[in-house]
Design an enzyme around this catalytic site. Structure first.
Site, PDB file in Angstrom:
ATOM      1  CE  LYS A  22      -1.867   1.666   4.000  1.00 30.41           C
ATOM      2  NZ  LYS A  22      -1.511   3.093   4.150  1.00 30.41           N
ATOM      3  CG  ASN A  23       2.397   2.796   3.535  1.00 25.92           C
ATOM      4  OD1 ASN A  23       1.212   3.065   3.318  1.00 25.92           O
ATOM      5  ND2 ASN A  23       2.893   2.707   4.759  1.00 25.92           N
ATOM      6  CB  CYS A 116      -5.350  11.349  11.453  1.00 28.46           C
ATOM      7  SG  CYS A 116      -3.752  10.711  11.855  1.00 28.46           S
ATOM      8  NE  ARG A 121       0.210  10.224  10.234  1.00 27.66           N
ATOM      9  CZ  ARG A 121      -0.197   9.134   9.603  1.00 27.66           C
ATOM     10  NH1 ARG A 121      -1.374   8.636   9.840  1.00 27.66           N
ATOM     11  NH2 ARG A 121       0.575   8.539   8.720  1.00 27.66           N
ATOM     12  CG  ASP A 307       2.823   1.507   9.585  1.00 27.29           C
ATOM     13  OD1 ASP A 307       2.384   2.355  10.383  1.00 27.29           O
ATOM     14  OD2 ASP A 307       2.975   1.753   8.371  1.00 27.29           O
ATOM     15  NE  ARG A 399      -7.325   4.212   5.362  1.00 27.71           N
ATOM     16  CZ  ARG A 399      -6.483   4.925   6.098  1.00 27.71           C
ATOM     17  NH1 ARG A 399      -6.745   5.176   7.346  1.00 27.71           N
ATOM     18  NH2 ARG A 399      -5.377   5.398   5.559  1.00 27.71           N
TER      19      ARG A 399
HETATM   20  C1  UD1 Z   1       4.138   7.000   6.506  1.00 24.67           C
HETATM   21  C2  UD1 Z   1       3.302   5.761   6.251  1.00 24.67           C
HETATM   22  C3  UD1 Z   1       2.677   5.262   7.537  1.00 24.67           C
HETATM   23  C4  UD1 Z   1       3.738   5.064   8.602  1.00 24.67           C
HETATM   24  C5  UD1 Z   1       4.604   6.310   8.754  1.00 24.67           C
HETATM   25  C6  UD1 Z   1       5.792   6.107   9.688  1.00 24.67           C
HETATM   26  C7  UD1 Z   1       2.559   6.118   3.973  1.00 24.67           C
HETATM   27  C8  UD1 Z   1       1.435   6.419   3.039  1.00 24.67           C
HETATM   28  N1  UD1 Z   1       2.270   6.112   5.279  1.00 24.67           N
HETATM   29  O1  UD1 Z   1       3.256   8.010   6.988  1.00 24.67           O
HETATM   30  O2  UD1 Z   1       2.008   4.028   7.282  1.00 24.67           O
HETATM   31  O3  UD1 Z   1       3.117   4.803   9.856  1.00 24.67           O
HETATM   32  O4  UD1 Z   1       5.140   6.707   7.470  1.00 24.67           O
HETATM   33  O5  UD1 Z   1       6.578   5.063   9.234  1.00 24.67           O
HETATM   34  O6  UD1 Z   1       3.662   5.850   3.548  1.00 24.67           O
HETATM   35  N2  UD1 Z   1       6.023  14.816  10.824  1.00 24.67           N
HETATM   36  C9  UD1 Z   1       6.142  16.160  11.095  1.00 24.67           C
HETATM   37  N3  UD1 Z   1       6.143  17.037  10.052  1.00 24.67           N
HETATM   38  C10 UD1 Z   1       6.013  16.648   8.758  1.00 24.67           C
HETATM   39  C11 UD1 Z   1       5.901  15.262   8.474  1.00 24.67           C
HETATM   40  C12 UD1 Z   1       5.912  14.383   9.534  1.00 24.67           C
HETATM   41  O7  UD1 Z   1       6.266  16.548  12.256  1.00 24.67           O
HETATM   42  O8  UD1 Z   1       6.009  17.514   7.865  1.00 24.67           O
HETATM   43  C13 UD1 Z   1       6.036  13.823  11.924  1.00 24.67           C
HETATM   44  C14 UD1 Z   1       4.749  13.032  12.033  1.00 24.67           C
HETATM   45  O9  UD1 Z   1       3.781  13.711  12.785  1.00 24.67           O
HETATM   46  C15 UD1 Z   1       5.239  11.769  12.701  1.00 24.67           C
HETATM   47  C16 UD1 Z   1       6.646  11.582  12.102  1.00 24.67           C
HETATM   48  O10 UD1 Z   1       7.012  12.856  11.610  1.00 24.67           O
HETATM   49  O11 UD1 Z   1       5.355  11.965  14.084  1.00 24.67           O
HETATM   50  C17 UD1 Z   1       6.736  10.579  10.981  1.00 24.67           C
HETATM   51  O12 UD1 Z   1       5.728  10.850  10.044  1.00 24.67           O
HETATM   52  P1  UD1 Z   1       5.837  10.484   8.491  1.00 24.67           P
HETATM   53  O13 UD1 Z   1       7.045   9.656   8.247  1.00 24.67           O
HETATM   54  O14 UD1 Z   1       5.700  11.752   7.707  1.00 24.67           O
HETATM   55  O15 UD1 Z   1       4.554   9.610   8.302  1.00 24.67           O
HETATM   56  P2  UD1 Z   1       3.721   9.533   7.000  1.00 24.67           P
HETATM   57  O16 UD1 Z   1       4.628   9.774   5.836  1.00 24.67           O
HETATM   58  O17 UD1 Z   1       2.484  10.334   7.117  1.00 24.67           O
END
Ligand code: UD1
Length: 419
Positions: A22-23, A116, A121, A307, A399
């Site tokens: 999925k990711n 969420c 996030r 995850d 999902r």
């Molecule tokens: C992706 C995965 C999700 C997984 C996560 C962590 C996808 C579609 N989803 O989510 O399944 O659980 O990686 O491995 O690939 N953060 C910030 N600022 C930002 C971006 C992130 O503070 O601009 C923080 C987030 O709140 C979180 C951490 O960084 O605490 C990691 O988030 P991130 O790696 O961005 O997760 P996703 O990419 O949303």
């Protein structure tokens, strides 16, 4: 609303095919926005999030032909540069259209994701990176509005992520493929799904070096062309089936998977007492001794994935001894704890740490799924609990897991979907 009914007690035995990730599929589908030619994808999982992403891309003007497990995405006639709130709120990965849209068209409007279930996030790292590449960004009526001045192009930049972000790295990597000059992403995410996206972009003509390390260099090109790409196997689905087999004292073989991207998960399963054999595209697990508790701490790849935290928590609830589980990625990712307690699990939480004391058995009850991976932990709990477990709100599960009840039934589980 659909529910799952599970009669616990059966060991999982047999063979199961792992679906595409999925990711990896979600960002790679967004890469179709970068080119006017056709992007052909195979091994695409049939998941609710993939359908949502398809709808979003179609709304923007991408023409999509769907065949079983395959998608052809044709981005020649994009006419709406927007990801609306109702899509982004149901699937946060919608934010992945931001980088490609602004790179190719010089403009994008994407709803802010908002809170969420598993935490706040934010997307500040995505925004900071695009600004460094010359985008002017404003927040208007809950939307991120990104524009390149005078319809020009993004410019290459050196960008340091303050926090490792998977979709942040993917968004900026896609944006940089069409920028003028070179972009260096430092403290980039090293997840295998980032590497899979890079492989697809390279097949489309992008110049990318270093994906899979914490420094990725992208040299912008004039345009990208069509390509064919096979989506990598889902490491989280793989891990979930392995944990389910270990928890039920089972014996299973996963096919179409990859052991090299599951190192920390396999190590923890071995520590829990599982016997693991790895072959080409295959992982076999058998559990012949009592389960032992395993401590773990989630962190960005290659460390233990957030995850898989919930699924391992279920394993620890029925293992010998006590385990400390630390969640460092998301601040609110223990929502499965309350539900697991309803089945008799003994778990205490202090901040981002859970202390799990193993009990000899769980007892079936009605529980509610709260997010995708939490749902998976409840399914595993249902498989080991005595009597019947009913899991409500399983749309979360749909999902991210393809035909989960069919795959588990094939492995001998007594599980059915009720409407
Ligand atoms: C992706 C995965 C999700 C997984 C996560 C962590 C996808 C579609 N989803 O989510 O399944 O659980 O990686 O491995 O690939 N953060 C910030 N600022 C930002 C971006 C992130 O503070 O601009 C923080 C987030 O709140 C979180 C951490 O960084 O605490 C990691 O988030 P991130 O790696 O961005 O997760 P996703 O990419 O949303």
């Amino acid at each position: 609303m659909q529910k799952l009914a599970i009669q616990g007690g059966n060991s999982l035995r047999g063979d199961v095919r792992i679906s595409g990730a999925k990711n990896a599929a979600l960002p790679i589908m967004c890469a179709s926005l970068l080119s006017a030619d056709t992007l052909h994808l195979s091994n695409v999982p049939d998941l609710h999030d993939v359908v949502t992403m398809r709808k979003l891309l179609v709304q923007m003007g991408v023409n999509i032909v769907v065949r079983e497990g395959e998608l052809s995405l044709h981005g020649a006639q994009i006419d709406k540069l927007e990801a609306p709130y109702d899509m982004v709120k149901t699937m946060r990965a919608s934010v992945l259209v931001l980088g490609p849209l602004i790179a190719r068209f010089g403009e994008a409007r994407v709803s802010l994701p908002g809170g969420c279930a598993i935490g706040s996030r934010p997307v500040d790292q995505h925004i900071k990176g695009l600004q460094a590449m010359g985008a002017i960004i404003s927040i208007e009526h809950g939307y991120i509005h990104a524009q390149v001045p005078q319809g020009g192009k993004l410019k290459g930049a050196r960008i340091f992520f303050d926090i490792v972000s998977v979709t942040g790295t993917e968004n900026l990597m896609m944006a940089a493929t069409l920028a003028k000059g070179s972009t260096v992403l430092e403290n980039a995410a090293r997840e295998p799904e980032v590497v899979d996206l890079a492989h697809c972009l390279i097949a489309m003509g992008a110049k990318i070096a270093g994906a899979g390390s914490d420094t990725i260099t992208i040299t912008g090109v004039e345009k990208l062309h069509g390509a064919s790409h096979r989506i990598m196997p889902d490491r989280i689905e793989s891990g979930t089936f392995l944990v389910a087999a270990a928890a039920t004292q089972g014996n299973i073989v996963l096919h179409d998977t990859r052991a090299d991207i599951l190192d920390t998960i396999l190590e923890k399963l071995i520590e829990a007492g599982a016997h693991i054999r790895v072959g080409k595209d295959e992982i076999a697990l058998s559990m012949q001794v009592a389960l032992k508790s395993v401590n773990l701490r989630t962190a960005p790849y290659p460390a233990f994935p957030t995850d898989m935290q919930a699924q391992f928590m279920t394993l620890n609830t029925i293992a010998e001894g006590s385990a400390m589980m630390v969640e460092t990625i998301f601040e609110n990712r223990f929502m499965h704890v309350q539900e697991l307690r309803r089945l008799g699990a003994q778990i205490d939480i202090e901040g981002n740490t859970a202390l799990v004391r193993g009990t000899p058995k769980l007892e079936g009850a009605t529980v509610m799924a709260t997010d995708l991976r939490a749902s998976a932990s409840l399914v595993i709990a249902g498989l080991v609990a005595e009597g019947e477990t009913i899991i409500d709100r399983i749309y979360h599960l749909d999902r991210g897991y393809e035909r989960i009840e069919a795959k588990l039934s094939q492995l001998g589980a007594n599980i059915r979907r009720i409407k």
